[in-house]
Design a protein around this motif. Structure first.
Motif, PDB file in Angstrom:
ATOM      1  N   LYS A 184      -2.304 -11.095   1.850  1.00 39.20           N
ATOM      2  CA  LYS A 184      -2.822 -12.147   2.727  1.00 39.20           C
ATOM      3  C   LYS A 184      -4.199 -12.647   2.276  1.00 39.20           C
ATOM      4  O   LYS A 184      -4.598 -13.757   2.623  1.00 39.20           O
ATOM      5  CB  LYS A 184      -2.915 -11.644   4.167  1.00 39.20           C
ATOM      6  CG  LYS A 184      -1.581 -11.453   4.852  1.00 39.20           C
ATOM      7  CD  LYS A 184      -1.794 -11.045   6.303  1.00 39.20           C
ATOM      8  CE  LYS A 184      -0.481 -10.954   7.057  1.00 39.20           C
ATOM      9  NZ  LYS A 184      -0.676 -10.609   8.478  1.00 39.20           N
ATOM     10  N   LEU A 185      -4.919 -11.827   1.529  1.00 36.87           N
ATOM     11  CA  LEU A 185      -6.269 -12.180   1.091  1.00 36.87           C
ATOM     12  C   LEU A 185      -6.264 -12.903  -0.252  1.00 36.87           C
ATOM     13  O   LEU A 185      -7.319 -13.368  -0.695  1.00 36.87           O
ATOM     14  CB  LEU A 185      -7.137 -10.919   0.980  1.00 36.87           C
ATOM     15  CG  LEU A 185      -7.196 -10.005   2.198  1.00 36.87           C
ATOM     16  CD1 LEU A 185      -8.137  -8.833   1.930  1.00 36.87           C
ATOM     17  CD2 LEU A 185      -7.644 -10.770   3.438  1.00 36.87           C
ATOM     18  N   SER A 186      -5.121 -12.969  -0.891  1.00 43.99           N
ATOM     19  CA  SER A 186      -5.073 -13.535  -2.235  1.00 43.99           C
ATOM     20  C   SER A 186      -5.057 -15.058  -2.216  1.00 43.99           C
ATOM     21  O   SER A 186      -4.432 -15.677  -1.356  1.00 43.99           O
ATOM     22  CB  SER A 186      -3.829 -13.024  -2.967  1.00 43.99           C
ATOM     23  OG  SER A 186      -3.697 -13.653  -4.224  1.00 43.99           O
ATOM     24  N   CYS A 187      -5.771 -15.651  -3.180  1.00 45.60           N
ATOM     25  CA  CYS A 187      -5.702 -17.105  -3.349  1.00 45.60           C
ATOM     26  C   CYS A 187      -4.807 -17.449  -4.538  1.00 45.60           C
ATOM     27  O   CYS A 187      -4.812 -18.577  -5.022  1.00 45.60           O
ATOM     28  CB  CYS A 187      -7.100 -17.700  -3.516  1.00 45.60           C
ATOM     29  SG  CYS A 187      -8.136 -16.829  -4.703  1.00 45.60           S
ATOM     30  N   SER A 188      -4.066 -16.447  -5.041  1.00 49.64           N
ATOM     31  CA  SER A 188      -3.055 -16.685  -6.069  1.00 49.64           C
ATOM     32  C   SER A 188      -1.686 -16.765  -5.415  1.00 49.64           C
ATOM     33  O   SER A 188      -1.523 -16.442  -4.230  1.00 49.64           O
ATOM     34  CB  SER A 188      -3.066 -15.549  -7.103  1.00 49.64           C
ATOM     35  OG  SER A 188      -4.352 -15.339  -7.616  1.00 49.64           O
ATOM     36  N   GLY A 189      -0.696 -17.149  -6.177  1.00 43.38           N
ATOM     37  CA  GLY A 189       0.674 -17.158  -5.670  1.00 43.38           C
ATOM     38  C   GLY A 189       1.190 -15.738  -5.508  1.00 43.38           C
ATOM     39  O   GLY A 189       1.078 -14.918  -6.428  1.00 43.38           O
ATOM     40  N   THR A 190       1.743 -15.428  -4.336  1.00 36.83           N
ATOM     41  CA  THR A 190       2.181 -14.052  -4.051  1.00 36.83           C
ATOM     42  C   THR A 190       3.694 -13.927  -3.879  1.00 36.83           C
ATOM     43  O   THR A 190       4.166 -12.879  -3.454  1.00 36.83           O
ATOM     44  CB  THR A 190       1.493 -13.539  -2.764  1.00 36.83           C
ATOM     45  OG1 THR A 190       1.847 -14.383  -1.661  1.00 36.83           O
ATOM     46  CG2 THR A 190      -0.021 -13.527  -2.919  1.00 36.83           C
ATOM     47  N   LEU A 191       4.428 -14.962  -4.197  1.00 37.37           N
ATOM     48  CA  LEU A 191       5.881 -14.929  -3.981  1.00 37.37           C
ATOM     49  C   LEU A 191       6.523 -13.798  -4.778  1.00 37.37           C
ATOM     50  O   LEU A 191       7.374 -13.062  -4.263  1.00 37.37           O
ATOM     51  CB  LEU A 191       6.507 -16.264  -4.356  1.00 37.37           C
ATOM     52  CG  LEU A 191       8.038 -16.351  -4.201  1.00 37.37           C
ATOM     53  CD1 LEU A 191       8.443 -16.103  -2.752  1.00 37.37           C
ATOM     54  CD2 LEU A 191       8.554 -17.697  -4.691  1.00 37.37           C
ATOM     55  N   SER A 192       6.131 -13.668  -6.045  1.00 41.78           N
ATOM     56  CA  SER A 192       6.719 -12.612  -6.878  1.00 41.78           C
ATOM     57  C   SER A 192       6.399 -11.227  -6.321  1.00 41.78           C
ATOM     58  O   SER A 192       7.230 -10.314  -6.373  1.00 41.78           O
ATOM     59  CB  SER A 192       6.219 -12.731  -8.323  1.00 41.78           C
ATOM     60  OG  SER A 192       4.802 -12.597  -8.372  1.00 41.78           O
ATOM     61  N   ASN A 193       5.188 -11.060  -5.763  1.00 37.79           N
ATOM     62  CA  ASN A 193       4.821  -9.776  -5.159  1.00 37.79           C
ATOM     63  C   ASN A 193       5.657  -9.474  -3.926  1.00 37.79           C
ATOM     64  O   ASN A 193       6.088  -8.332  -3.708  1.00 37.79           O
ATOM     65  CB  ASN A 193       3.342  -9.776  -4.777  1.00 37.79           C
ATOM     66  CG  ASN A 193       2.430  -9.908  -5.975  1.00 37.79           C
ATOM     67  OD1 ASN A 193       2.265 -10.994  -6.508  1.00 37.79           O
ATOM     68  ND2 ASN A 193       1.845  -8.814  -6.418  1.00 37.79           N
ATOM     69  N   GLU A 194       5.885 -10.494  -3.107  1.00 37.73           N
ATOM     70  CA  GLU A 194       6.685 -10.295  -1.905  1.00 37.73           C
ATOM     71  C   GLU A 194       8.136  -9.976  -2.253  1.00 37.73           C
ATOM     72  O   GLU A 194       8.770  -9.139  -1.601  1.00 37.73           O
ATOM     73  CB  GLU A 194       6.594 -11.536  -1.011  1.00 37.73           C
ATOM     74  CG  GLU A 194       5.196 -11.771  -0.456  1.00 37.73           C
ATOM     75  CD  GLU A 194       5.175 -12.819   0.651  1.00 37.73           C
ATOM     76  OE1 GLU A 194       6.173 -12.914   1.384  1.00 37.73           O
ATOM     77  OE2 GLU A 194       4.168 -13.517   0.791  1.00 37.73           O
ATOM     78  N   ILE A 195       8.654 -10.631  -3.288  1.00 36.17           N
ATOM     79  CA  ILE A 195      10.018 -10.331  -3.738  1.00 36.17           C
ATOM     80  C   ILE A 195      10.089  -8.897  -4.262  1.00 36.17           C
ATOM     81  O   ILE A 195      11.046  -8.160  -3.980  1.00 36.17           O
ATOM     82  CB  ILE A 195      10.456 -11.330  -4.827  1.00 36.17           C
ATOM     83  CG1 ILE A 195      10.612 -12.729  -4.223  1.00 36.17           C
ATOM     84  CG2 ILE A 195      11.771 -10.882  -5.471  1.00 36.17           C
ATOM     85  CD1 ILE A 195      10.877 -13.812  -5.244  1.00 36.17           C
ATOM     86  N   LEU A 196       9.061  -8.490  -5.015  1.00 37.31           N
ATOM     87  CA  LEU A 196       9.014  -7.122  -5.541  1.00 37.31           C
ATOM     88  C   LEU A 196       8.964  -6.099  -4.408  1.00 37.31           C
ATOM     89  O   LEU A 196       9.663  -5.075  -4.454  1.00 37.31           O
ATOM     90  CB  LEU A 196       7.792  -6.958  -6.455  1.00 37.31           C
ATOM     91  CG  LEU A 196       7.595  -5.576  -7.088  1.00 37.31           C
ATOM     92  CD1 LEU A 196       8.775  -5.226  -7.990  1.00 37.31           C
ATOM     93  CD2 LEU A 196       6.295  -5.552  -7.890  1.00 37.31           C
ATOM     94  N   ASN A 197       8.161  -6.375  -3.383  1.00 35.85           N
ATOM     95  CA  ASN A 197       8.095  -5.484  -2.223  1.00 35.85           C
ATOM     96  C   ASN A 197       9.450  -5.369  -1.536  1.00 35.85           C
ATOM     97  O   ASN A 197       9.895  -4.270  -1.170  1.00 35.85           O
ATOM     98  CB  ASN A 197       7.056  -5.983  -1.222  1.00 35.85           C
ATOM     99  CG  ASN A 197       5.640  -5.656  -1.625  1.00 35.85           C
ATOM    100  OD1 ASN A 197       5.407  -4.738  -2.401  1.00 35.85           O
ATOM    101  ND2 ASN A 197       4.679  -6.406  -1.116  1.00 35.85           N
ATOM    102  N   ALA A 254      10.681  -0.061   6.074  1.00 35.78           N
ATOM    103  CA  ALA A 254      11.436  -1.317   6.059  1.00 35.78           C
ATOM    104  C   ALA A 254      10.797  -2.356   6.977  1.00 35.78           C
ATOM    105  O   ALA A 254      10.757  -3.551   6.658  1.00 35.78           O
ATOM    106  CB  ALA A 254      12.878  -1.057   6.479  1.00 35.78           C
ATOM    107  N   ALA A 255      10.268  -1.913   8.120  1.00 35.12           N
ATOM    108  CA  ALA A 255       9.665  -2.837   9.079  1.00 35.12           C
ATOM    109  C   ALA A 255       8.436  -3.534   8.518  1.00 35.12           C
ATOM    110  O   ALA A 255       8.123  -4.664   8.891  1.00 35.12           O
ATOM    111  CB  ALA A 255       9.297  -2.086  10.358  1.00 35.12           C
ATOM    112  N   VAL A 256       7.724  -2.867   7.592  1.00 38.05           N
ATOM    113  CA  VAL A 256       6.511  -3.445   7.016  1.00 38.05           C
ATOM    114  C   VAL A 256       6.798  -4.228   5.738  1.00 38.05           C
ATOM    115  O   VAL A 256       6.276  -5.327   5.532  1.00 38.05           O
ATOM    116  CB  VAL A 256       5.466  -2.341   6.728  1.00 38.05           C
ATOM    117  CG1 VAL A 256       4.260  -2.908   5.980  1.00 38.05           C
ATOM    118  CG2 VAL A 256       5.015  -1.691   8.026  1.00 38.05           C
ATOM    119  N   TYR A 257       7.663  -3.689   4.895  1.00 41.19           N
ATOM    120  CA  TYR A 257       7.819  -4.238   3.549  1.00 41.19           C
ATOM    121  C   TYR A 257       8.995  -5.203   3.389  1.00 41.19           C
ATOM    122  O   TYR A 257       9.100  -5.865   2.358  1.00 41.19           O
ATOM    123  CB  TYR A 257       7.958  -3.098   2.534  1.00 41.19           C
ATOM    124  CG  TYR A 257       6.647  -2.411   2.251  1.00 41.19           C
ATOM    125  CD1 TYR A 257       5.818  -2.853   1.238  1.00 41.19           C
ATOM    126  CD2 TYR A 257       6.230  -1.327   3.018  1.00 41.19           C
ATOM    127  CE1 TYR A 257       4.608  -2.238   0.984  1.00 41.19           C
ATOM    128  CE2 TYR A 257       5.013  -0.706   2.773  1.00 41.19           C
ATOM    129  CZ  TYR A 257       4.209  -1.152   1.750  1.00 41.19           C
ATOM    130  OH  TYR A 257       3.009  -0.549   1.501  1.00 41.19           O
TER     131      TYR A 257
END
Length: 314
Positions: A184-197, A254-257
């Motif tokens: 949430k604090l990142s100013c970069s694109g985080t889509l790949s991180n969310e998919i990885l999570n 699972a509820a968080v990630y």
């Protein structure tokens, strides 16, 4: 790390800013921490000293106890510091280290619980083949594989998180450094991180839960064929608490990630994270020591030996 440091340090947050609540939260966390450490130290001591407990089941239990002590030590001491004092700061390197160890311990926890379920499956469903299947070499190999693969998994997530640029804020809405609030604090694109999570939660947590569920379906189908109600009750009383801990652990992760970062609630995620980072390590020694007849008997034998030695010295 050099390309990701507009923010050089982070501020962790409490459950409440009211002093009385902060003291209560600290006391609860400390009690759970001390209970976890004492229970797991007891398990490690008893299973090491008593030769009758040098079996695959207690070998895995001893490793799980060591892991739980490490796991809860990653989050609780720092959490108590930020609850009680005004120093809520954590460096970029410290935050990265906490993310790494949380991921490593959580992944290893899931794998160890899965291995222990498999051990129970072989012991109950294939008792004649148990000494061959679960020989000491295989036990060590499974343990080392779990630890090493957890380290690789943690390194992947830590590296993918801290390659991002953090420039929006330095306030992490969590009492320890965790990936979803950091994204949430990142100013970069985080889509790949969310998919990885999401994929990690599905493959690791979901895979472990599926394997454990299948193992216990086979175990229960075998237990129901036991001739006496006492034997069935004993088997169920051993297995059900294990299933309960696994369910709490996997469902809270699972509820968080498994939901988008934009839809996560800070206070809800804080409470949920307590279950997989603190409650699970706290419950394991209670289930595996206080409810375990063999460990109680081994503890009595060790106590009697110490008493006898004291009398002889005296």
């Amino acid at each position: 790390m050099p390309n990701s440091s507009m923010v050089n340090e982070f501020l962790l947050t409490r459950f409440s800013d009211v002093w009385e609540y902060r003291v209560i939260h600290t006391m609860l966390f400390l009690l759970m921490y001390l209970g976890t450490m004492m229970g797991n130290i007891l398990i490690v001591t008893v299973t090491t000293c008593d030769k009758k407990l040098h079996t695959p089941m207690y070998f895995f239990l001893r490793n799980l106890s060591v892991l739980d002590m490490c796991y809860i030590s990653v989050t609780v001491p720092k959490g108590c510091v930020i609850f009680l004092f005004d120093n809520r700061m954590i460096s970029m390197a410290g935050c990265a280290a906490q993310v790494f160890f949380v991921y490593q311990c959580a992944c290893a926890e899931g794998l160890f619980l899965t291995i222990m379920a498999y051990d129970r499956y072989v012991a109950i469903c294939q008792p004649l083949h148990y000494p061959v299947i679960m020989n000491p070499r295989v036990c060590v190999q499974m343990t080392l594989t779990s630890a090493l693969s957890s380290g690789v998994f943690a390194g992947l997530h830590t590296g993918s998180t801290f390659r991002l640029s953090f420039c929006q804020s330095n306030v992490v809405r969590q009492f320890f450094c965790e990936v979803p609030p950091l994204l949430k604090l990142s100013c970069s694109g985080t889509l790949s991180n969310e998919i990885l999570n999401f994929l990690s939660a599905v493959l690791i947590a979901g895979g472990c839960f599926a394997f454990i569920t299948i193992s216990y379906i086979h175990i229960f189908s075998t237990v129901l064929k036991f001739p006496t109600r006492r034997e069935r009750g004993k088997a169920f009383s051993t297995c059900v608490p294990h299933i309960l801990v696994v369910t709490i652990f996997v469902s809270s992760i699972a509820a968080v990630y498994m939901k988008p970062t934009s839809q996560s609630s800070a206070i809800q995620d804080k409470i949920t994270s307590v279950f997989y980072s603190i409650v699970t390590p706290f419950l394991n020694p209670i289930i595996y020591s206080l409810r375990n007849k063999q460990i109680k008997e081994a503890l009595k034998r060790i106590s009697n030996k110490k008493a006898l030695c004291s009398k002889m010295i005296g």
